[in-house]
Design a protein around this motif. Structure first.
Motif, PDB file in Angstrom:
ATOM      1  N   ALA A  93      33.957  33.010  45.101  1.00  0.00           N
ATOM      2  CA  ALA A  93      35.004  32.678  44.123  1.00  0.00           C
ATOM      3  C   ALA A  93      34.392  32.243  42.797  1.00  0.00           C
ATOM      4  O   ALA A  93      34.897  32.599  41.727  1.00  0.00           O
ATOM      5  N   LEU A  94      33.287  31.474  42.846  1.00  0.00           N
ATOM      6  CA  LEU A  94      32.631  31.054  41.609  1.00  0.00           C
ATOM      7  C   LEU A  94      32.040  32.241  40.853  1.00  0.00           C
ATOM      8  O   LEU A  94      32.142  32.314  39.623  1.00  0.00           O
ATOM      9  N   ILE A  95      31.433  33.183  41.578  1.00  0.00           N
ATOM     10  CA  ILE A  95      30.890  34.383  40.927  1.00  0.00           C
ATOM     11  C   ILE A  95      32.021  35.198  40.304  1.00  0.00           C
ATOM     12  O   ILE A  95      31.904  35.675  39.174  1.00  0.00           O
ATOM     13  N   MET A  96      33.128  35.335  41.023  1.00  0.00           N
ATOM     14  CA  MET A  96      34.277  36.082  40.502  1.00  0.00           C
ATOM     15  C   MET A  96      34.833  35.406  39.243  1.00  0.00           C
ATOM     16  O   MET A  96      35.164  36.076  38.262  1.00  0.00           O
ATOM     17  N   ALA A  97      34.924  34.075  39.247  1.00  0.00           N
ATOM     18  CA  ALA A  97      35.422  33.350  38.075  1.00  0.00           C
ATOM     19  C   ALA A  97      34.463  33.505  36.896  1.00  0.00           C
ATOM     20  O   ALA A  97      34.903  33.643  35.746  1.00  0.00           O
ATOM     21  N   LEU A  98      33.176  33.497  37.157  1.00  0.00           N
ATOM     22  CA  LEU A  98      32.188  33.668  36.094  1.00  0.00           C
ATOM     23  C   LEU A  98      32.310  35.051  35.449  1.00  0.00           C
ATOM     24  O   LEU A  98      32.343  35.173  34.226  1.00  0.00           O
ATOM     25  N   VAL A  99      32.400  36.086  36.270  1.00  0.00           N
ATOM     26  CA  VAL A  99      32.542  37.452  35.748  1.00  0.00           C
ATOM     27  C   VAL A  99      33.850  37.591  34.975  1.00  0.00           C
ATOM     28  O   VAL A  99      33.892  38.182  33.892  1.00  0.00           O
ATOM     29  N   GLY A 100      34.951  37.017  35.500  1.00  0.00           N
ATOM     30  CA  GLY A 100      36.237  37.067  34.801  1.00  0.00           C
ATOM     31  C   GLY A 100      36.197  36.331  33.482  1.00  0.00           C
ATOM     32  O   GLY A 100      36.759  36.777  32.487  1.00  0.00           O
ATOM     33  N   GLY A 101      35.516  35.177  33.453  1.00  0.00           N
ATOM     34  CA  GLY A 101      35.393  34.411  32.210  1.00  0.00           C
ATOM     35  C   GLY A 101      34.616  35.160  31.144  1.00  0.00           C
ATOM     36  O   GLY A 101      34.976  35.143  29.964  1.00  0.00           O
ATOM     37  N   VAL A 102      33.531  35.844  31.560  1.00  0.00           N
ATOM     38  CA  VAL A 102      32.758  36.639  30.605  1.00  0.00           C
ATOM     39  C   VAL A 102      33.608  37.767  30.047  1.00  0.00           C
ATOM     40  O   VAL A 102      33.591  38.044  28.844  1.00  0.00           O
ATOM     41  N   ARG A 103      34.393  38.413  30.896  1.00  0.00           N
ATOM     42  CA  ARG A 103      35.257  39.512  30.435  1.00  0.00           C
ATOM     43  C   ARG A 103      36.326  39.007  29.469  1.00  0.00           C
ATOM     44  O   ARG A 103      36.636  39.660  28.459  1.00  0.00           O
ATOM     45  N   ILE A 104      36.898  37.843  29.740  1.00  0.00           N
ATOM     46  CA  ILE A 104      37.904  37.271  28.838  1.00  0.00           C
ATOM     47  C   ILE A 104      37.284  36.977  27.476  1.00  0.00           C
ATOM     48  O   ILE A 104      37.888  37.243  26.430  1.00  0.00           O
ATOM     49  N   MET A 105      36.059  36.439  27.465  1.00  0.00           N
ATOM     50  CA  MET A 105      35.390  36.167  26.187  1.00  0.00           C
ATOM     51  C   MET A 105      35.117  37.461  25.425  1.00  0.00           C
ATOM     52  O   MET A 105      35.269  37.503  24.199  1.00  0.00           O
ATOM     53  N   GLN A 106      34.747  38.533  26.122  1.00  0.00           N
ATOM     54  CA  GLN A 106      34.529  39.824  25.463  1.00  0.00           C
ATOM     55  C   GLN A 106      35.828  40.322  24.825  1.00  0.00           C
ATOM     56  O   GLN A 106      35.819  40.803  23.682  1.00  0.00           O
ATOM     57  N   LEU A 107      36.928  40.222  25.541  1.00  0.00           N
ATOM     58  CA  LEU A 107      38.216  40.691  25.014  1.00  0.00           C
ATOM     59  C   LEU A 107      38.657  39.850  23.817  1.00  0.00           C
ATOM     60  O   LEU A 107      39.210  40.371  22.853  1.00  0.00           O
TER      61      LEU A 107
END
Length: 114
Positions: A93-107
Motif C-alpha cells: 500500500a505504501l509503494i502504491m501511494a508513493l507511485v500515485g503521489g508521483v503521478r499526481i505531482m506530474q499531472l
C-alpha cells in the motif's frame, strides 16, 4: 359528513392543507425534493466497511500464529504468518501511494505549464 380535504386558498398555509397523500410519497414523486447523497453518508459506509475488514484481518492474524523465517538480503526475522502477510500488505500500500503521489505531482506540473 364533511370532508377535510379542501382546496388550497391563497390565505391558507401549505402545511395546513389536508392531503390524502403522505408527505414522503409526494417527496418521492418530485425529483427536486429528494434528498441527495452526501459525502458524510459515503464516509459512514466506508467506515463500516473498513471496520468489518479490520475484524476479518485481525481474525486471520490471530488464527495464523505459526512462525516462519523471513529473509531479506542479510536480515533474517521470525514472524507469525499473519503478521508477515499484514506487513507485506502495508508495504504494498505504501509503494502504491508513493507511485500515485508521483503521478499526481506530474499531472499538476503539466496543468501549471498549460
Amino acid at each position: 359528513m364533511s370532508n377535510n380535504t379542501t382546496p388550497l386558498n391563497e390565505s391558507q398555509d401549505f402545511n395546513s392543507y389536508d392531503s390524502p397523500v403522505a408527505p414522503s410519497e409526494t417527496a418521492d414523486r418530485d425529483p427536486q425534493r429528494r434528498v441527495k447523497g452526501s459525502t458524510a453518508g459515503g464516509t459512514w459506509v466506508a467506515l463500516i466497511i473498513g471496520v468489518l475488514l479490520l475484524i476479518i484481518l485481525l481474525t486471520f492474524i490471530l488464527q495464523n500464529q505459526e512462525k516462519f523465517d523471513l529473509q531479506l538480503f542479510a536480515w533474517s526475522i521470525q514472524l507469525p504468518i499473519g503478521v508477515g502477510i499484514l506487513l507485506s500488505a502495508i508495504l504494498g500500500a505504501l509503494i502504491m501511494a508513493l507511485v500515485g503521489g508521483v503521478r499526481i505531482m506530474q499531472l499538476r506540473r503539466q496543468v501549471k505549464r498549460a
